[in-house]
Design an enzyme around this catalytic site. Structure first.
Site, PDB file in Angstrom:
ATOM      1  N   SER A 128      15.146 -31.533 -11.402  1.00 52.76           N
ATOM      2  CA  SER A 128      14.982 -30.184 -11.917  1.00 52.76           C
ATOM      3  C   SER A 128      16.234 -29.787 -12.699  1.00 52.76           C
ATOM      4  CB  SER A 128      14.681 -29.214 -10.773  1.00 52.76           C
ATOM      5  OG  SER A 128      14.169 -28.002 -11.266  1.00 52.76           O
ATOM      6  N   ASP A 154       3.265 -29.174 -13.124  1.00 50.34           N
ATOM      7  CA  ASP A 154       4.547 -28.589 -12.736  1.00 50.34           C
ATOM      8  C   ASP A 154       4.664 -27.173 -13.285  1.00 50.34           C
ATOM      9  OD1 ASP A 154       7.243 -28.008 -12.208  1.00 50.34           O
ATOM     10  OD2 ASP A 154       7.822 -30.098 -12.468  1.00 50.34           O
ATOM     11  N   HIS A 184       5.752 -29.650  -9.253  1.00 48.58           N
ATOM     12  CA  HIS A 184       7.204 -29.786  -9.176  1.00 48.58           C
ATOM     13  C   HIS A 184       7.684 -30.513  -7.919  1.00 48.58           C
ATOM     14  CE1 HIS A 184      10.991 -28.612 -10.970  1.00 48.58           C
ATOM     15  NE2 HIS A 184      11.432 -28.166  -9.808  1.00 48.58           N
TER      16      HIS A 184
END
Length: 716
Positions: free
Chosen positions: A568, A653, A688
């Site tokens: 991330s 995501d 995610h």
């Protein structure tokens, strides 16, 4: 972008040989397969007089539902096929690694029960099941079990299933919970009658998943999301038995750089609405006995002032950075809550960060961070205090689940790189602790077989960067060992030294594992965070490079055996250090990486963008644009050699959209001059956080570490 828990990434790893530092091993011979070549469709971006041609902008079309949607999916599938071809020789190894890591997990298990409002609540898992059962017992652990929610049953037939936000009504008769079946963190709130077992017709869509019950047991407050940007925009009120489509809005956030949420005070007296950005906080409140009341402001938002509220019988405690860089503790009367009525209890300290608190009827427990490590401080009603301290050189500790306001027992967690996750109950009066549970590592585990240490690298500006390391006994500092360096370094999120049973497989095969506490986190205080954001963001990247260079210089590893991992915002870190110091790493794993910084931050329709301006800056402002452009990984791909790389993403995501890593990989393929491996894995069903099952995520871990092991010539 934001909000991937660093701890998720740290779970990665994989058992076998005893510390095999055998550098006669060579990397496997990769198949002679042809990588996908993405089509070039030039797209011009002009801002501040600067024109940039983006050849892969079309990859946004699946997200935007544009004309090239099918082409995008086909490209991602082609990359997956290429990855499968390149990693084909490791298929059995990956299967063995999965079995090995899954074998360390106690399949039939139970959490430590938590007491709240007359019941003991807990979750339990069963052999072979991916999810769990949410249960309770009335009054005593010897009482009959009630299964409130069988998530194993509910999840059947779903590729992804997340149940969260469990909240029982004050009369103990109703359970509200949120469900996400897509992995975009858009939850539908459901309500179950715990007396009859029926699901009520009340289903509230597009929410954050949690609720706050009013004391009438029929009114609940929840956070509603924008269906496009996924911003938490409104707080609504729902009355059971009514149509959720007509739920009234009780708060509408006008500042799209703030996150909002609703919660109930621990003592049950108040319901709070919190609005918070990176730099400002504002709370609103009502009496929980009067859900019809209008929310009133606790203390108005003001620039650069953050605060949090703890509620006790006769006062509010406030943790705030108002005139206090590292935060201080204040208090105020229940009826005079504006900040001019706040009275200082604990002042700001230059060397101690006050992070958060947990209130009880007769005690207040504060989490403080000093020299990068957590200490728990107990304040008693008479004004005296003491610390609960911990002995290992590097560890992670924190307040656990303590929902019972009248309790005199603190539940806290403790772990380290060598100590499995442990749950303690601490008698706040007697100052005695009791180990309630320690994570069982099936198959046996002896912490004495591993060594942990803490060292400090020196950044380019002289700042000392903490590094936590763990390795198996017998390791020698002779530059021959492979080493995986992990970091996050954004949002003030501190990365602590947690235990990971999957990581044992990595250590047992001779790897050293290291965590760098780089700036952008908050391990060393609030200034540590502020020195790694906005116009100082590059400190995050140079700190990580300095940590890698230190580990090479001190012979923990060498450039040919040094690997980097982040996800991330930590994936942004991976992209930046790949550009800035490509020859330092033999391999990089970038999970769901935020790498197309400018294009994403210019597009306010992309989820979370406006919430992030205080973290990265707004590129519509020229100074911010120029600075972002100087480090954004996608903007800075050059014709040069890059390390071996594995990049992962998820089609659904909601935090970092799939097109960022996909575009980055396409541009790298077309530009880089080396013959090193570059692989892109797109999970076509998840988002995610990856798979939702408690075992499925290990398949992704197996892939990551099979990739690293291949580069090291480790095949079993």
């Amino acid at each position: 972008m934001k909000r991937i828990l660093p701890g998720i990434i740290l779970l990665s790893a994989i058992t076998a040989c005893n510390n095999p530092q055998k550098k006669e091993m060579k990397a496997i011979k990769w198949p002679d397969a042809k990588a996908p070549i993405a089509e070039i469709i030039p797209h011009k971006r002009t801002i501040h007089g600067d024109t940039v041609v983006d050849n892969y902008y079309w990859m946004i079309d699946y997200f935007k539902k544009g004309p090239d949607s099918t082409k995008v999916v086909d490209y991602l599938k082609a990359e997956n096929t290429y990855l499968n071809t390149m990693m084909k020789s490791t298929d059995q190894f990956q299967a063995d690694l999965f079995k090995e890591m899954k074998g360390r997990i106690k399949e039939k298990d139970e959490s430590v029960p938590v007491f709240r409002n007359g019941y003991f609540y807990y979750t339990r898992t069963e052999d072979g099941q991916q999810y769990f059962k949410y249960c309770r017992k009335k009054g005593s652990l010897k009482a009959a079990e009630e299964i409130l929610l069988d998530v194993d049953k509910l999840a059947k037939g779903h590729a992804y299933y997340s149940a969260t936000g469990f909240s029982v009504s004050p009369d103990n008769k109703l359970l509200a919970f949120g469900v996400d079946q897509v992995s975009r963190r858009q939850y539908t709130i459901n309500v179950k009658n715990l007396e009859t077992g029926e699901m009520l017709k009340d289903a509230i869509t597009n929410t954050e998943g949690g609720v706050a019950w009013a004391n009438d047991n029929k009114t609940l407050f929840y956070t509603s999301k924008n269906p496009i940007t996924l911003l938490s925009e409104k707080i609504k009120k729902h009355t059971l038995g009514t149509d959720a489509k007509t739920d009234p809005i009780v708060y509408d956030e006008k500042d799209n750089s703030n996150y909002i949420g609703v919660m109930k005070s621990k003592n049950g007296r108040f319901i709070f609405i919190a609005s918070q950005g990176t730099l400002t906080t504002e709370y609103r409140m009502i009496d929980a006995d009067h859900p019809e009341a209008a929310f009133k402001v606790f203390s108005p938002r003001s620039k650069d002032v953050l605060y949090d509220i703890l509620t006790v019988d006769d006062k509010f405690y406030i943790i705030t950075n108002w005139n206090a860089k590292n935060f201080r503790l204040m208090q105020c009367p229940l009826d005079k809550t504006e900040k001019e009525n706040w009275k200082e209890v604990i002042p700001n300290r230059k060397d101690v960060l006050l992070e958060y608190g947990e209130e009880f009827k007769d005690h207040l427990v504060l989490s403080e961070r000093k020299n990068g490590l957590t200490e728990l401080r107990v304040l008693k009603k008479d004004g005296s205090d003491y610390y609960i301290k911990f002995d290992e050189p590097v560890y992670a500790a924190g307040v656990g689940a303590n929902p019972e306001y009248n309790s005199k027992t603190l539940r806290y967690s403790y772990t380290s790189l060598t100590t499995p996750n442990s749950v303690y109950d601490y008698d706040l009066e007697k100052k005695e602790k009791k180990l309630m549970k320690q994570q069982e590592v099936v198959g046996g585990y002896d912490p004495k077989d591993y060594v942990t240490e803490r060292v400090f690298a020196t950044a380019k500006d002289g700042t000392k960067i903490p590094i936590a390391l763990v390795y198996k006994k017998g390791f020698k500092k002779n530059s021959n060992a492979p080493l995986l360096l992990y970091a996050y370094g954004s949002y003030g999120s501190s990365t602590d030294a947690n235990f990971s049973s999957p990581r044992l497989s990595l250590l047992n095969r001779g790897f050293v594992f290291a965590i760098a506490n780089i700036r952008g986190g908050q391990e060393m205080g609030r200034q540590w965070y502020e020195d790694g954001k906005l116009m100082k963001k590059k400190n995050t990247f140079t700190d990580f490079i300095a940590a890698g260079e230190y580990l090479v210089d001190q012979k923990y590893t060498s450039k040919g055996h040094l690997y980097a991992h982040g996800g991330s915002a930590g994936g942004l870190l991976m992209g930046a250090v790949a550009n800035m110091a490509p020859d330092l790493w033999n391999g990089i794993i970038a999970d769901v990486p935020f790498v197309d910084v400018i294009n994403t931050m210019l597009d306010e329709s992309i989820p979370l963008t406006t919430n992030e301006f205080d973290e990265w800056g707004n590129p519509k402002q020229k100074a911010a644009y120029d600075y972002m452009k100087s480090y954004s990984p996608y903007e800075n791909v050059e014709k040069k050699a890059y390390p071996n790389m594995l990049v992962t993403t998820g089609l659904h995501d909601s935090q970092v959209q799939y097109f960022e890593p996909a575009k980055w990989v396409a541009k790298l393929r077309a530009t880089k001059t080396d013959k090193n491996v570059l692989l892109l894995k797109t999970n076509m069903e998840f988002g995610h956080g990856g798979a939702s099952g408690r075992f499925d995520y290990l398949k992704d871990v197996s892939l990551r570490w099979a990739f690293l092991f291949s580069l090291e010539g480790i095949t079993k």
